[in-house]
Design a protein around this motif. Structure first.
Motif, PDB file in Angstrom:
ATOM      1  N   VAL A 132       0.825  -1.199   0.000  1.00 17.16           N
ATOM      2  CA  VAL A 132       0.000   0.000   0.000  1.00 17.16           C
ATOM      3  C   VAL A 132       0.859   1.248   0.000  1.00 17.16           C
ATOM      4  CG1 VAL A 132      -1.676   1.309   1.328  1.00 17.16           C
ATOM      5  CG2 VAL A 132      -1.903  -1.167   1.129  1.00 17.16           C
ATOM      6  N   GLN A 133       1.847   1.267   0.876  1.00 16.47           N
ATOM      7  CA  GLN A 133       2.757   2.411   0.910  1.00 16.47           C
ATOM      8  C   GLN A 133       3.337   2.686  -0.464  1.00 16.47           C
ATOM      9  OE1 GLN A 133       5.957   1.671   3.693  1.00 16.47           O
ATOM     10  NE2 GLN A 133       4.456   1.302   5.324  1.00 16.47           N
ATOM     11  N   ASN A 134       3.763   1.617  -1.083  1.00 11.17           N
ATOM     12  CA  ASN A 134       4.410   1.749  -2.368  1.00 11.17           C
ATOM     13  C   ASN A 134       3.443   2.281  -3.419  1.00 11.17           C
ATOM     14  OD1 ASN A 134       7.205   0.906  -3.089  1.00 11.17           O
ATOM     15  ND2 ASN A 134       6.099   0.228  -4.894  1.00 11.17           N
ATOM     16  N   GLN A 135       2.240   1.737  -3.381  1.00  8.62           N
ATOM     17  CA  GLN A 135       1.203   2.181  -4.313  1.00  8.62           C
ATOM     18  C   GLN A 135       0.930   3.676  -4.137  1.00  8.62           C
ATOM     19  OE1 GLN A 135      -0.886   0.036  -6.444  1.00  8.62           O
ATOM     20  NE2 GLN A 135      -1.324   2.055  -7.276  1.00  8.62           N
ATOM     21  N   VAL A 136       0.766   4.086  -2.907  1.00  7.60           N
ATOM     22  CA  VAL A 136       0.457   5.484  -2.629  1.00  7.60           C
ATOM     23  C   VAL A 136       1.628   6.387  -3.014  1.00  7.60           C
ATOM     24  CG1 VAL A 136      -0.035   7.137  -0.786  1.00  7.60           C
ATOM     25  CG2 VAL A 136      -1.222   4.938  -0.843  1.00  7.60           C
ATOM     26  N   SER A 137       2.852   5.966  -2.666  1.00  8.74           N
ATOM     27  CA  SER A 137       4.022   6.765  -3.050  1.00  8.74           C
ATOM     28  C   SER A 137       4.079   6.931  -4.556  1.00  8.74           C
ATOM     29  CB  SER A 137       5.317   6.081  -2.611  1.00  8.74           C
ATOM     30  OG  SER A 137       5.282   5.738  -1.264  1.00  8.74           O
ATOM     31  N   PHE A 138       3.826   5.844  -5.244  1.00  2.27           N
ATOM     32  CA  PHE A 138       3.892   5.872  -6.698  1.00  2.27           C
ATOM     33  C   PHE A 138       2.860   6.849  -7.255  1.00  2.27           C
ATOM     34  CE2 PHE A 138       4.009   2.855 -10.644  1.00  2.27           C
ATOM     35  CZ  PHE A 138       4.423   3.918 -11.412  1.00  2.27           C
ATOM     36  N   ASP A 139       1.638   6.727  -6.798  1.00  2.00           N
ATOM     37  CA  ASP A 139       0.583   7.603  -7.294  1.00  2.00           C
ATOM     38  C   ASP A 139       0.903   9.066  -7.015  1.00  2.00           C
ATOM     39  OD1 ASP A 139      -0.697   5.357  -8.129  1.00  2.00           O
ATOM     40  OD2 ASP A 139      -2.055   5.260  -6.427  1.00  2.00           O
ATOM     41  N   ASN A 140       1.389   9.322  -5.809  1.00  2.00           N
ATOM     42  CA  ASN A 140       1.778  10.693  -5.483  1.00  2.00           C
ATOM     43  C   ASN A 140       2.851  11.182  -6.427  1.00  2.00           C
ATOM     44  OD1 ASN A 140       0.121  11.369  -3.372  1.00  2.00           O
ATOM     45  ND2 ASN A 140       1.468  10.482  -1.833  1.00  2.00           N
ATOM     46  N   PHE A 141       3.855  10.348  -6.579  1.00  3.57           N
ATOM     47  CA  PHE A 141       4.971  10.745  -7.421  1.00  3.57           C
ATOM     48  C   PHE A 141       4.506  11.098  -8.818  1.00  3.57           C
ATOM     49  CE2 PHE A 141       8.560  10.377 -10.147  1.00  3.57           C
ATOM     50  CZ  PHE A 141       9.623  10.808  -9.379  1.00  3.57           C
TER      51      PHE A 141
END
Lengths: 193, 193
Positions: A132-141
DNA sequence: TACCGTTATTATCTTAAGTTAATTTATTCG
DNA sequence: CGAATAAATTAACTTAAGATAATAACGGTA
């Protein structure tokens, strides 16, 4: 020193006093000098880590250039992709500072899980969280400008700016060191007038 | 039709003939019209999906703008973040085409896993795979130019360009539709001279 | 303190992405 | 079929990132 680890685990599952003891006696704590490489490209990761002190950076190479993917500091756990997949690592792990680290090896963890099967559920949760963290970081980025990403990092991990060279932060933000420097000047200028 | 699902599963774990039957009789296949929304922001995902036919898009809103995070087509599985975390979803799932989908609900999956405990290990592997895919996609995204990302997508998922509106592909690539259009022109020009 | 390697800044130039708005091309459906 | 809607392109302008190279500031240490 082991208390941080216990705190970390009880964030996922509750532990009895005996279980706490089992974990404490299991744990293996090591110190590394600044610059130590814990994992290299091509190696199989056989250990995961819990940072007690210091800062560890993960990165990989593109045309000989280091691209930073993550900074791990106090009370963060590191589960290398290679550790999860049993494939050779694409990434490096290296200490940016002198570090104190709790280490879990594949075999010792296996034995530990036999004693404490509920750790399984923690691992599943950790994997889920990571995802989840990774998904959210990616989307933010994806949808934030470099400047926004910089400002966000400044909010969420201000400490990094004191302990990590800017050119590593630059590649972490997906920009060049030159561009980051320019950006900082631009921002400081516009905030004063 | 269920054969695709069996193939998918045996990519992770091997199945006996009886196990195949258990799975086949379990499965629930549904059809949805283009435009159907399977999951909305704020809802709790209680289902995961396996796409048999069609294309499903996941996206979220920033200032009312849809930002596409993924396209799921034939033989891909969808495990919504909300399904994994039991938290309300940040994302939407909607059919870009008429779709045929195999559905696993939380409860039915639980019952299925009781009959076939080895599915647990498949799920763990799937989570691991998801994590790795996501990590790699993220790293690629960070360090490739928009044009490189476009070219890469063209290589790896050419089919999307025939079935998905470009402006959705644009937000998926993290750029605007205008910019994508311009880019395509630039590329086609430079490749002819 | 003076030196060297590392880290950060600055300048110049080029290139491409964002924004907005107008226009053209495709698609859908009554 | 044709009108309405959706999707894609084009144009004009602004802004900031990339590349390269030169220079400046910093930090440890002999």
């Amino acid at each position: 020193m082991e208390n941080e680890i216990i705190n970390f685990i009880t964030g996922y599952i509750s532990l009895t006093a005996e279980e706490v003891n089992i974990i404490k006696e299991q744990n293996l704590i090591k110190s590394y000098k600044k610059g130590t490489v814990l994992l290299s490209e091509g190696e199989f990761a056989t250990e995961c880590y819990f940072v007690l002190k210091g800062c560890i950076r993960s990165y990989y190479l593109i045309d000989g250039e280091e691209k930073t993917t993550e900074f791990y500091t106090e009370n963060q756990s590191i589960r290398p992709v290679s550790y999860i997949t049993n494939q050779p690592s694409e990434y490096y792990l290296a200490c940016l500072e002198d570090c104190v680290v709790a280490i879990g090896s594949t075999e010792r963890n296996k034995r530990l899980i036999e004693k404490l099967p509920r750790l399984e559920s923690m691992i599943m949760q950790m994997n889920g969280d990571l995802l989840v963290q990774n998904q959210v970081s990616f989307d933010n980025f994806k949808h934030l400008s470099p400047e926004m990403r910089y400002l966000k990092l400044l909010e969420t991990r201000a400490d990094l700016f004191d302990r990590v060279p800017l050119y590593h932060l630059a590649t972490y933000l997906g920009i060049t060191a030159v561009s980051l420097s320019r950006m900082r000047k631009r921002i400081s200028k516009s905030s004063t007038d």
